[in-house]
Design an enzyme around this catalytic site. Structure first.
Site, mmCIF file in Angstrom:
data_model
loop_
_atom_site.group_PDB
_atom_site.id
_atom_site.type_symbol
_atom_site.label_atom_id
_atom_site.label_comp_id
_atom_site.label_asym_id
_atom_site.label_seq_id
_atom_site.Cartn_x
_atom_site.Cartn_y
_atom_site.Cartn_z
ATOM 1 N N GLY A 190 -2.227 1.716 23.579
ATOM 2 C CA GLY A 190 -3.205 2.704 23.102
ATOM 3 C C GLY A 190 -2.663 4.121 23.178
ATOM 4 O O GLY A 190 -3.410 5.088 23.047
ATOM 5 N N ARG A 230 -3.452 9.397 16.717
ATOM 6 C CA ARG A 230 -4.024 9.505 15.376
ATOM 7 C C ARG A 230 -4.802 10.820 15.311
ATOM 8 O O ARG A 230 -5.158 11.395 16.345
ATOM 9 C CB ARG A 230 -5.009 8.345 15.103
ATOM 10 C CG ARG A 230 -4.378 6.959 15.068
ATOM 11 C CD ARG A 230 -3.521 6.751 13.823
ATOM 12 N NE ARG A 230 -2.970 5.391 13.754
ATOM 13 C CZ ARG A 230 -1.830 5.023 14.313
ATOM 14 N NH1 ARG A 230 -1.101 5.887 14.987
ATOM 15 N NH2 ARG A 230 -1.391 3.778 14.176
ATOM 16 N N ASP A 267 3.203 -0.409 12.608
ATOM 17 C CA ASP A 267 2.101 0.478 13.011
ATOM 18 C C ASP A 267 2.712 1.815 13.437
ATOM 19 O O ASP A 267 3.525 1.859 14.345
ATOM 20 C CB ASP A 267 1.340 -0.150 14.185
ATOM 21 C CG ASP A 267 -0.001 0.513 14.412
ATOM 22 O OD1 ASP A 267 -0.743 0.682 13.432
ATOM 23 O OD2 ASP A 267 -0.299 0.869 15.561
ATOM 24 N N ASN A 290 -6.215 9.863 8.176
ATOM 25 C CA ASN A 290 -7.365 9.084 8.690
ATOM 26 C C ASN A 290 -8.687 9.819 8.593
ATOM 27 O O ASN A 290 -8.850 10.874 9.197
ATOM 28 C CB ASN A 290 -7.152 8.787 10.179
ATOM 29 C CG ASN A 290 -6.488 7.458 10.395
ATOM 30 O OD1 ASN A 290 -6.519 6.602 9.514
ATOM 31 N ND2 ASN A 290 -5.886 7.289 11.557
ATOM 32 N N TYR A 318 0.841 -1.206 0.000
ATOM 33 C CA TYR A 318 0.000 0.000 0.000
ATOM 34 C C TYR A 318 0.876 1.257 0.000
ATOM 35 O O TYR A 318 0.749 2.118 -0.879
ATOM 36 C CB TYR A 318 -0.898 -0.023 1.240
ATOM 37 C CG TYR A 318 -1.875 1.131 1.334
ATOM 38 C CD1 TYR A 318 -2.972 1.212 0.477
ATOM 39 C CD2 TYR A 318 -1.715 2.129 2.285
ATOM 40 C CE1 TYR A 318 -3.883 2.260 0.578
ATOM 41 C CE2 TYR A 318 -2.617 3.179 2.393
ATOM 42 C CZ TYR A 318 -3.701 3.243 1.532
ATOM 43 O OH TYR A 318 -4.594 4.281 1.636
ATOM 44 N N ASP A 319 1.811 1.332 0.974
ATOM 45 C CA ASP A 319 2.614 2.556 1.142
ATOM 46 C C ASP A 319 3.461 2.841 -0.099
ATOM 47 O O ASP A 319 3.477 3.955 -0.615
ATOM 48 C CB ASP A 319 3.551 2.434 2.352
ATOM 49 C CG ASP A 319 2.815 2.150 3.654
ATOM 50 O OD1 ASP A 319 1.585 1.950 3.616
ATOM 51 O OD2 ASP A 319 3.467 2.124 4.706
ATOM 52 N N ARG A 362 -10.229 -0.853 11.168
ATOM 53 C CA ARG A 362 -9.768 0.510 11.438
ATOM 54 C C ARG A 362 -10.357 0.970 12.768
ATOM 55 O O ARG A 362 -11.446 0.539 13.157
ATOM 56 C CB ARG A 362 -10.147 1.441 10.285
ATOM 57 C CG ARG A 362 -9.256 1.139 9.075
ATOM 58 C CD ARG A 362 -9.247 2.246 8.075
ATOM 59 N NE ARG A 362 -10.283 2.060 7.096
ATOM 60 C CZ ARG A 362 -10.379 2.799 5.991
ATOM 61 N NH1 ARG A 362 -9.508 3.752 5.746
ATOM 62 N NH2 ARG A 362 -11.345 2.595 5.131
ATOM 63 N N VAL A 363 -9.631 1.856 13.448
ATOM 64 C CA VAL A 363 -10.009 2.100 14.844
ATOM 65 C C VAL A 363 -11.418 2.656 15.024
ATOM 66 O O VAL A 363 -12.161 2.161 15.861
ATOM 67 C CB VAL A 363 -8.996 3.007 15.601
ATOM 68 C CG1 VAL A 363 -7.835 2.201 16.109
ATOM 69 C CG2 VAL A 363 -8.569 4.192 14.809
HETATM 70 N N1 LIG Z 1 -10.347 6.454 4.359
HETATM 71 C C1 LIG Z 1 -9.183 6.960 4.717
HETATM 72 O O1 LIG Z 1 -8.985 7.284 5.890
HETATM 73 C C2 LIG Z 1 -8.098 7.171 3.686
HETATM 74 C C3 LIG Z 1 -6.874 7.708 4.125
HETATM 75 C C4 LIG Z 1 -5.875 7.908 3.184
HETATM 76 C C5 LIG Z 1 -6.069 7.626 1.851
HETATM 77 N N2 LIG Z 1 -7.265 7.119 1.457
HETATM 78 C C6 LIG Z 1 -7.420 6.787 0.033
HETATM 79 O O2 LIG Z 1 -8.704 7.151 -0.431
HETATM 80 C C7 LIG Z 1 -9.163 6.195 -1.377
HETATM 81 C C8 LIG Z 1 -10.528 5.670 -0.947
HETATM 82 O O3 LIG Z 1 -10.407 5.055 0.329
HETATM 83 P P1 LIG Z 1 -11.678 4.483 1.110
HETATM 84 O O4 LIG Z 1 -11.421 4.672 2.552
HETATM 85 O O5 LIG Z 1 -12.900 5.018 0.516
HETATM 86 O O6 LIG Z 1 -11.515 2.925 0.815
HETATM 87 P P2 LIG Z 1 -12.574 1.890 0.232
HETATM 88 O O7 LIG Z 1 -11.936 0.546 0.310
HETATM 89 O O8 LIG Z 1 -13.890 2.068 0.893
HETATM 90 O O9 LIG Z 1 -12.723 2.356 -1.275
HETATM 91 C C9 LIG Z 1 -11.857 1.962 -2.295
HETATM 92 C C10 LIG Z 1 -12.708 1.651 -3.511
HETATM 93 O O10 LIG Z 1 -11.849 1.268 -4.592
HETATM 94 C C11 LIG Z 1 -12.397 0.118 -5.208
HETATM 95 N N3 LIG Z 1 -11.300 -0.600 -5.854
HETATM 96 C C12 LIG Z 1 -10.268 -1.258 -5.269
HETATM 97 N N4 LIG Z 1 -9.462 -1.779 -6.209
HETATM 98 C C13 LIG Z 1 -9.987 -1.436 -7.420
HETATM 99 C C14 LIG Z 1 -9.609 -1.684 -8.755
HETATM 100 N N5 LIG Z 1 -8.510 -2.397 -9.062
HETATM 101 N N6 LIG Z 1 -10.400 -1.189 -9.742
HETATM 102 C C15 LIG Z 1 -11.515 -0.487 -9.463
HETATM 103 N N7 LIG Z 1 -11.913 -0.222 -8.209
HETATM 104 C C16 LIG Z 1 -11.155 -0.686 -7.196
HETATM 105 C C17 LIG Z 1 -13.045 -0.648 -4.083
HETATM 106 O O11 LIG Z 1 -13.990 -1.603 -4.514
HETATM 107 C C18 LIG Z 1 -13.667 0.477 -3.286
HETATM 108 O O12 LIG Z 1 -14.941 0.811 -3.754
HETATM 109 C C19 LIG Z 1 -8.101 5.101 -1.475
HETATM 110 O O13 LIG Z 1 -7.289 5.357 -2.596
HETATM 111 C C20 LIG Z 1 -7.305 5.293 -0.206
HETATM 112 O O14 LIG Z 1 -5.971 4.881 -0.367
HETATM 113 C C21 LIG Z 1 -8.288 6.870 2.345
#
Ligand SMILES: NC(=O)c1ccc[n+]([C@@H]2O[C@H](COP(=O)([O-])OP(=O)(O)OC[C@H]3O[C@@H](n4cnc5c(N)ncnc54)[C@H](O)[C@@H]3O)[C@@H](O)[C@H]2O)c1
Length: 319
Positions: free
Chosen positions: A212, A216, A278, A179, A150-151, A191-192
């Protein structure tokens, strides 16, 4: 009355996910035509079911690791599983989604001359040695660990965005999202915020990793979406990366106590060992977002938690 002169055709990849579904809603409310593309790996039709009757909303099942040919004015690239249990389920596919997905969406943006925004993450800072994190900080990331798919995938996507910008003059925007929480988070994604709320509503023991004391910062989803939309609307020279998150920092234990109080739960706390890599501390420096977007979060923690608790109460049927 819809104003066609201001209306754009907007592609949201990952539009059926937690953040994506809120973004689709907001863009429709602003009068745009929205194309939601998702492979439903973590996203669900429930998240966007209420939008399907809208003439200006279109849903396409598609995996962004494959090329996509559509005509739009703007692209928000959110497709990627975001919770560790989801992105570690198939780490190779996670890296492919970030890297091939970025290449495919950037290629599309280049062909159709669309503006493109990348949903990057605070995880690019890894376990940060600088606190709070400013956009200049290059991060402290393990390239071979369990979180690296991911990172490092997200870091490589940022590299691709900036190279497309330098090499092809593409209009890019990179948001580093911290977050975020709110309705439509996955109930079992570890997630927390979602984890604690579900455990509290069921009066189950609340799992705290380590003591704890790790901190965050939690941003409510409506605030975050406003930040993304504002970033997309900035002049061409604002490309980021821009931190988007809530700088209010708290320990994981403080969050758990707050949730127990707001839910009136009888849950106890149980401590488990910290997962590998973490991060100990995470807090955005949002001075750039304040100055370049005129943005900062406005939803208080209790108000945001209450709306999220109400959502989960409805979902899991807890009283
Ligand atoms: N929620 C957070 O706190 C947070 C923090 C940092 C970054 N983000 C980024 O925001 C974006 C959305 O995050 P989220 O929390 O809504 O996660 P989520 O898992 O709810 O949403 C991700 C969406 O992408 C879709 N997806 C995954 N792989 C795919 C692919 N190969 N093709 C098409 N669709 C695909 C999933 O089905 C899902 O609907 C992500 O890119 C994530 O890295 C989120």
């Amino acid at each position: 009355m819809r104003n066609y002169s201001l209306s754009k055709r907007v592609l949201v990849t990952g539009g059926a996910g937690f953040l994506g579904s809120h973004l689709c809603e907001r863009l429709l409310a602003l009068g745009h035509d929205v194309l939601c593309v998702d492979n439903f790996f973590t996203g669900t039709k429930d998240n966007i079911g209420h939008l399907l009757g809208d003439w200006h909303f279109e849903l396409m099942r598609h995996d962004v690791t494959f090329p996509l040919y559509v005509e739009v004015d703007e692209i928000y690239n959110l497709a990627c599983p975001a919770a560790p249990i989801h992105y570690q389920f198939d780490p190779v596919q996670t890296t492919k989604t970030s890297v091939h997905g970025a290449i495919n969406m950037l290629g599309l943006a280049k062909r159709i001359k669309a503006r493109i925004l990348q949903a990057s993450t605070s995880e690019v800072y890894g376990d940060p040695k600088v606190h709070p994190q400013t956009e200049e900080y290059w991060g402290n990331v393990n390239p071979i660990g369990l979180r690296s798919c991911y990172d490092e995938g997200k870091r490589c996507a940022e590299t691709l965005f900036f190279d497309y910008h330098r090499q092809h003059k593409l209009a890019i925007k990179v948001a580093r999202i911290f977050n975020t929480y709110g309705p439509r988070m996955h109930p079992n994604d570890g997630r927390v915020v979602s984890g604690f709320i579900v455990q509290a509503l069921r009066n189950d023991p609340i799992t705290i990793f380590g003591e704890g004391t790790q901190t965050r910062s939690f941003c409510y989803v409506d605030d975050l979406i406003e930040g993304l939309v504002k970033l997309m609307a900035t002049p061409e020279d604002v490309i980021g990366p821009v931190n988007l998150g809530n700088p209010g920092e708290m320990t994981v234990l403080e969050l758990a106590r707050r949730i127990v109080e707001l839910t009136g739960s009888r849950s106890r706390f149980v401590h488990k060992p910290l997962p590998s890599d973490d991060p100990v501390q995470r807090q955005p420096d949002i001075r750039l977002a304040r100055q370049a977007l005129g943005w900062e979060p406005s939803t208080g923690l209790d108000a945001g938690l209450q709306r999220t608790i109400d959502y989960f109460r409805g979902r899991i049927g807890a009283s």
